[in-house]
Design a protein around this motif. Structure first.
Motif, mmCIF file in Angstrom:
data_model
loop_
_atom_site.group_PDB
_atom_site.id
_atom_site.type_symbol
_atom_site.label_atom_id
_atom_site.label_comp_id
_atom_site.label_asym_id
_atom_site.label_seq_id
_atom_site.Cartn_x
_atom_site.Cartn_y
_atom_site.Cartn_z
ATOM 1 N N ASP A 14 6.421 -10.174 -10.472
ATOM 2 C CA ASP A 14 6.210 -9.132 -11.472
ATOM 3 C C ASP A 14 4.792 -8.583 -11.350
ATOM 4 O O ASP A 14 3.870 -9.300 -10.975
ATOM 5 C CB ASP A 14 6.414 -9.674 -12.885
ATOM 6 C CG ASP A 14 7.871 -10.014 -13.134
ATOM 7 O OD1 ASP A 14 8.737 -9.383 -12.506
ATOM 8 O OD2 ASP A 14 8.129 -10.905 -13.965
ATOM 9 N N TYR A 15 4.630 -7.328 -11.700
ATOM 10 C CA TYR A 15 3.319 -6.689 -11.650
ATOM 11 C C TYR A 15 2.460 -7.192 -12.804
ATOM 12 O O TYR A 15 2.896 -7.232 -13.944
ATOM 13 C CB TYR A 15 3.468 -5.166 -11.732
ATOM 14 C CG TYR A 15 2.158 -4.451 -11.837
ATOM 15 C CD1 TYR A 15 1.327 -4.345 -10.736
ATOM 16 C CD2 TYR A 15 1.739 -3.902 -13.034
ATOM 17 C CE1 TYR A 15 0.124 -3.698 -10.829
ATOM 18 C CE2 TYR A 15 0.536 -3.252 -13.138
ATOM 19 C CZ TYR A 15 -0.265 -3.147 -12.019
ATOM 20 O OH TYR A 15 -1.467 -2.506 -12.122
ATOM 21 N N VAL A 16 1.229 -7.574 -12.483
ATOM 22 C CA VAL A 16 0.277 -8.011 -13.499
ATOM 23 C C VAL A 16 -0.932 -7.097 -13.406
ATOM 24 O O VAL A 16 -1.571 -6.998 -12.358
ATOM 25 C CB VAL A 16 -0.144 -9.479 -13.275
ATOM 26 C CG1 VAL A 16 -1.190 -9.872 -14.284
ATOM 27 C CG2 VAL A 16 1.051 -10.384 -13.343
ATOM 28 N N ARG A 75 0.042 -4.662 0.475
ATOM 29 C CA ARG A 75 -0.154 -5.618 -0.616
ATOM 30 C C ARG A 75 -0.761 -4.930 -1.831
ATOM 31 O O ARG A 75 -0.359 -5.166 -2.967
ATOM 32 C CB ARG A 75 -1.084 -6.753 -0.168
ATOM 33 C CG ARG A 75 -0.410 -7.804 0.658
ATOM 34 C CD ARG A 75 -1.293 -9.025 0.802
ATOM 35 N NE ARG A 75 -2.638 -8.724 1.282
ATOM 36 C CZ ARG A 75 -3.015 -8.688 2.553
ATOM 37 N NH1 ARG A 75 -2.142 -8.936 3.499
ATOM 38 N NH2 ARG A 75 -4.258 -8.421 2.879
ATOM 39 N N GLU A 76 -1.727 -4.057 -1.598
ATOM 40 C CA GLU A 76 -2.406 -3.390 -2.710
ATOM 41 C C GLU A 76 -1.491 -2.412 -3.437
ATOM 42 O O GLU A 76 -1.549 -2.275 -4.660
ATOM 43 C CB GLU A 76 -3.641 -2.655 -2.196
ATOM 44 C CG GLU A 76 -4.473 -2.050 -3.296
ATOM 45 C CD GLU A 76 -5.775 -1.461 -2.788
ATOM 46 O OE1 GLU A 76 -6.296 -0.590 -3.485
ATOM 47 O OE2 GLU A 76 -6.243 -1.865 -1.724
ATOM 48 N N LEU A 77 -0.629 -1.743 -2.697
ATOM 49 C CA LEU A 77 0.265 -0.774 -3.318
ATOM 50 C C LEU A 77 1.432 -1.443 -4.026
ATOM 51 O O LEU A 77 2.152 -0.793 -4.773
ATOM 52 C CB LEU A 77 0.785 0.213 -2.273
ATOM 53 C CG LEU A 77 -0.265 1.158 -1.722
ATOM 54 C CD1 LEU A 77 0.326 2.037 -0.646
ATOM 55 C CD2 LEU A 77 -0.874 2.000 -2.822
ATOM 56 N N GLY A 78 1.622 -2.724 -3.810
ATOM 57 C CA GLY A 78 2.584 -3.457 -4.601
ATOM 58 C C GLY A 78 3.963 -3.587 -4.007
ATOM 59 O O GLY A 78 4.937 -3.625 -4.743
ATOM 60 N N HIS A 79 4.086 -3.632 -2.704
ATOM 61 C CA HIS A 79 5.382 -3.868 -2.086
ATOM 62 C C HIS A 79 5.672 -5.358 -2.182
ATOM 63 O O HIS A 79 5.075 -6.165 -1.505
ATOM 64 C CB HIS A 79 5.371 -3.421 -0.620
ATOM 65 C CG HIS A 79 6.684 -3.658 0.055
ATOM 66 N ND1 HIS A 79 7.763 -2.861 -0.189
ATOM 67 C CD2 HIS A 79 7.085 -4.593 0.945
ATOM 68 C CE1 HIS A 79 8.781 -3.303 0.544
ATOM 69 N NE2 HIS A 79 8.382 -4.353 1.235
#
Length: 65
Positions: free
Chosen positions: A41-43, A31-35
């Protein structure tokens, strides 16, 4: 004369590190690495606290001319 004691201490630490296996929560890491599977979208939660570096460089270039 203290080299033997120092080497023994380093050997002991190296053995402890070799056998050390921390428990890892892979779900939290993912979750932290952004999968993202949901297409979110990345915020950037820290974006409001800092100025953009690109804007600073552009202003410096034009003011020097």
């Amino acid at each position: 004369m203290g080299r033997g004691r120092q080497k023994a201490k380093h050997t002991k630490i190296a053995r402890e590190l070799k056998s050390y296996s921390p428990s890892v929560n892979y779900a939290a890491l993912e979750r932290e690495l952004g999968h993202h599977e949901g297409g979110e979208d990345y915020v950037d939660k820290w974006a409001d606290q800092y100025d953009d570096e690109d804007e600073d460089e552009e202003q410096g270039q034009y003011s020097a001319v």
